[in-house]
Design a protein around this motif. Structure first.
Motif, mmCIF file in Angstrom:
data_model
loop_
_atom_site.group_PDB
_atom_site.id
_atom_site.type_symbol
_atom_site.label_atom_id
_atom_site.label_comp_id
_atom_site.label_asym_id
_atom_site.label_seq_id
_atom_site.Cartn_x
_atom_site.Cartn_y
_atom_site.Cartn_z
ATOM 1 N N GLU A 261 0.826 -1.206 0.000
ATOM 2 C CA GLU A 261 0.000 0.000 0.000
ATOM 3 C C GLU A 261 0.864 1.262 0.000
ATOM 4 O OE1 GLU A 261 -3.172 0.023 -0.403
ATOM 5 O OE2 GLU A 261 -3.356 -2.160 -0.366
ATOM 6 N N ILE A 262 1.921 1.244 0.808
ATOM 7 C CA ILE A 262 2.816 2.409 0.861
ATOM 8 C C ILE A 262 3.490 2.630 -0.489
ATOM 9 C CG2 ILE A 262 4.939 3.282 1.911
ATOM 10 C CD1 ILE A 262 4.080 1.859 4.496
ATOM 11 N N THR A 263 3.873 1.541 -1.151
ATOM 12 C CA THR A 263 4.514 1.653 -2.473
ATOM 13 C C THR A 263 3.554 2.250 -3.497
ATOM 14 O OG1 THR A 263 5.865 -0.283 -1.940
ATOM 15 C CG2 THR A 263 5.721 0.369 -4.247
ATOM 16 N N LYS A 264 2.297 1.782 -3.469
ATOM 17 C CA LYS A 264 1.320 2.327 -4.415
ATOM 18 C C LYS A 264 1.078 3.816 -4.165
ATOM 19 C CE LYS A 264 -1.230 -1.982 -5.189
ATOM 20 N NZ LYS A 264 -2.537 -2.662 -5.006
ATOM 21 N N GLU A 265 0.899 4.181 -2.900
ATOM 22 C CA GLU A 265 0.638 5.584 -2.584
ATOM 23 C C GLU A 265 1.829 6.464 -2.977
ATOM 24 O OE1 GLU A 265 -0.734 8.267 1.286
ATOM 25 O OE2 GLU A 265 -0.332 6.118 1.476
ATOM 26 N N THR A 266 3.043 5.984 -2.720
ATOM 27 C CA THR A 266 4.233 6.747 -3.096
ATOM 28 C C THR A 266 4.334 6.900 -4.611
ATOM 29 O OG1 THR A 266 5.339 5.855 -1.147
ATOM 30 C CG2 THR A 266 6.723 6.892 -2.805
ATOM 31 N N LYS A 267 3.984 5.862 -5.340
ATOM 32 C CA LYS A 267 4.034 5.925 -6.810
ATOM 33 C C LYS A 267 3.034 6.953 -7.342
ATOM 34 C CE LYS A 267 3.913 2.963 -10.904
ATOM 35 N NZ LYS A 267 3.049 3.889 -11.661
ATOM 36 N N TYR A 268 1.837 6.968 -6.769
ATOM 37 C CA TYR A 268 0.846 7.950 -7.223
ATOM 38 C C TYR A 268 1.324 9.380 -6.955
ATOM 39 C CZ TYR A 268 -2.274 3.916 -7.503
ATOM 40 O OH TYR A 268 -2.835 2.709 -7.814
ATOM 41 N N LYS A 269 1.888 9.605 -5.778
ATOM 42 C CA LYS A 269 2.383 10.942 -5.453
ATOM 43 C C LYS A 269 3.537 11.344 -6.371
ATOM 44 C CE LYS A 269 1.092 10.990 -0.557
ATOM 45 N NZ LYS A 269 1.590 11.089 0.837
ATOM 46 N N TYR A 270 4.417 10.431 -6.672
ATOM 47 C CA TYR A 270 5.548 10.748 -7.560
ATOM 48 C C TYR A 270 5.062 11.042 -8.975
ATOM 49 C CZ TYR A 270 9.897 10.245 -10.155
ATOM 50 O OH TYR A 270 10.960 10.464 -10.984
ATOM 51 N N ASP A 272 2.195 12.337 -9.808
ATOM 52 C CA ASP A 272 1.611 13.689 -9.786
ATOM 53 C C ASP A 272 2.701 14.760 -9.786
ATOM 54 O OD1 ASP A 272 -0.835 12.454 -9.711
ATOM 55 O OD2 ASP A 272 -1.060 12.623 -7.534
ATOM 56 N N HIS A 273 3.773 14.521 -9.034
ATOM 57 C CA HIS A 273 4.877 15.485 -8.987
ATOM 58 C C HIS A 273 5.546 15.626 -10.354
ATOM 59 C CE1 HIS A 273 8.427 17.615 -7.626
ATOM 60 N NE2 HIS A 273 9.204 16.637 -8.099
ATOM 61 N N VAL A 274 5.763 14.522 -11.044
ATOM 62 C CA VAL A 274 6.387 14.567 -12.377
ATOM 63 C C VAL A 274 5.488 15.305 -13.367
ATOM 64 C CG1 VAL A 274 7.099 13.129 -14.320
ATOM 65 C CG2 VAL A 274 7.796 12.510 -12.021
ATOM 66 N N VAL A 282 9.713 22.259 -16.435
ATOM 67 C CA VAL A 282 10.930 21.768 -15.791
ATOM 68 C C VAL A 282 11.112 20.297 -16.159
ATOM 69 C CG1 VAL A 282 12.116 21.412 -13.609
ATOM 70 C CG2 VAL A 282 10.621 23.402 -13.892
ATOM 71 N N GLU A 283 12.331 19.978 -16.561
ATOM 72 C CA GLU A 283 12.619 18.588 -16.923
ATOM 73 C C GLU A 283 12.789 17.754 -15.651
ATOM 74 O OE1 GLU A 283 15.641 16.042 -19.813
ATOM 75 O OE2 GLU A 283 16.207 18.028 -19.084
ATOM 76 N N PRO A 284 11.919 16.787 -15.392
ATOM 77 C CA PRO A 284 12.053 15.982 -14.173
ATOM 78 C C PRO A 284 13.250 15.044 -14.250
ATOM 79 C CG PRO A 284 10.239 15.177 -15.504
ATOM 80 C CD PRO A 284 10.729 16.426 -16.163
#
Length: 421
Positions: A261-270, A272-274, A282-284
């Motif tokens: 669950e933590i991995t999925k949530e972190t992936k979604y946040k990343y 969105d940031h990209v 800005v080039e990510p």
């Protein structure tokens, strides 16, 4: 003719479906087990230090595993209790028989047969549990064996025993029975009850043990009721380390699922940031690594193409050299024609014949004279002439002469007396 064939097919399909329903009904009737805990018809127990109704935990787990296997059908405890309360006489008889079974493991087969008839089965599983707290409340610890004074502590524990027996009501015999023991302990004396409140720690440990013991009892029940020929890997009940449920396994399962669950949530946040960085121009970092990788691959490809080109040029150069050498060798090996020989002779008439000229001798190196060591000249010196030694700063050590000692005359010793004096 075709209509008759179609009708025959439909009739055969109907007979086959009817046969399947009949076999399923027989299968369900034959493999139906009634699970009865010892508190089925007793009053609810009070909240106290020792929980006496733990047998229902194990009964529920066994029923759950039997129904999940698909080979044995078993009604739930609540369903059996509600249906038993409608028959007051059988309800009171069951309470008395289960009380005797709990206290002394005595089985009332007539009462069990009535219960089996009520639920249309011939297999009944009785489960009872007891908790012994007197012998294990103040037990010896490791420090007592070492005989270390001052290290003895009170480590309360409860010995939980579970007795299960499978009865065949048609023959009035026990198909399988066994007793299981479990010591439930608590460090730092946390099990002492200050009031009539639920003992959450004790109940939690009993519940965890029921999740481990339930599949084991269900495995023996299935092996005793269902023929081994009908069991497969998919429907056979097994038990092992996967059924252990305690503090460590709970944490492991939580971390196992929580990490996903933590991995999925972190992936979604990343993601969105990209996306926000790309929208801002800005080039990510992800795109930078991708671009660097593509550039590195392009450089590798260009270097490889250049090496291949050099290799091809080298091969072409070698081929041209080999062809030239081969052409020269063919020309040398070819015999000249007669006309060519005449032309060569005519052209060589004017050529002056030159005799062999001796090569000049290599210059001879002059011999190097070797200087011989000059020996000192001997001068004839007479006795009268005196040669003074050359003056030198070095002082010569005086030569020590050896003189032979003279003979010493030893006096002769004579015997002297007083009269001689």
């Amino acid at each position: 003719m075709c209509v008759i064939i179609v009708c025959m097919r439909r009739i055969a399909k109907g007979i086959l479906i009817l046969a399947l329903f009949v076999t399923n009904a027989v299968y369900a009737a034959d493999y139906r087990v009634l699970v009865i805990p010892d508190n089925l018809s007793s009053k609810p127990c009070l909240d106290a230090f020792i929980y006496e109704d733990s047998s229902e935990f194990f009964a529920n787990q066994v029923i759950n595993r039997l129904n999940l296997s698909g080979t044995v059908e078993s009604p739930t405890v609540s369903e059996v209790r509600d249906k038993l309360q409608r028959n007051q006489r059988l309800y009171l008889a069951t309470r008395e028989s289960l009380l005797r079974f709990k206290n002394g493991y005595n089985i009332n087969y007539l009462n069990v047969q009535k219960l089996a008839t009520m639920f249309n089965t011939n297999k009944v599983l009785l489960i009872t549990s007891s908790a012994d707290a007197q012998n294990y409340f103040i037990r010896r610890t490791f420090w007592d064996f070492l005989n270390i004074p001052g290290a003895t502590v009170i480590d309360p524990a409860i010995k939980l025993s579970i007795y299960a027996v499978l009865i065949d009501t048609d023959r009035m015999v026990n198909l399988w029975e066994d007793t299981f023991y479990k010591t439930i302990s608590s460090c730092e004396n946390r099990m002492v009850a200050n009031s009539l409140s639920p003992q959450t720690e004790q109940l939690e440990k009993i519940r965890d043990y029921s999740r481990m013991l339930g599949p084991q009892i269900a495995h023996y029940v299935q092996a005793s009721v269902v023929p081994s020929a009908t069991l497969t890997r998919a429907n056979e009940i097994t038990y092992g380390p996967k059924d252990f449920d305690n503090v460590f396994t709970k944490k492991f399962r939580w971390y196992k699922h929580g990490a996903k669950e933590i991995t999925k949530e972190t992936k979604y946040k990343y993601d969105d940031h990209v996306t926000n960085q790309r929208n801002k121009g800005v080039e990510p970092l992800e795109d930078k690594f991708r671009r660097w990788k593509q550039e590195w691959k392009a450089r590798r490809a260009a270097a490889k193409a250049e090496r291949m080109q050099r290799k091809q040029q080298e091969m072409l150069r070698r081929q041209m050299e080999e062809e030239q050498n081969k052409y020269i060798q063919d020309v040398n090996n070819k015999q000249p024609a007669k006309e060519d020989v005449k032309d060569v002779k005519e052209n060589t008439k004017d050529v002056i014949e030159i005799k062999d000229i001796q090569k000049p001798a290599s210059p001879v190196k002059p011999a190097v004279k070797k200087h011989k060591k000059q020996e000192p000249k001997v001068l004839n010196v007479t006795k009268d002439e005196y040669l003074e030694p050359p003056e030198s700063d070095v002082l010569l050590e005086p030569k020590i002469k050896y003189y032979q000692p003279r003979q010493r005359n030893m006096p002769e010793a004579k015997n002297t007396t007083i009269n001689d004096i």
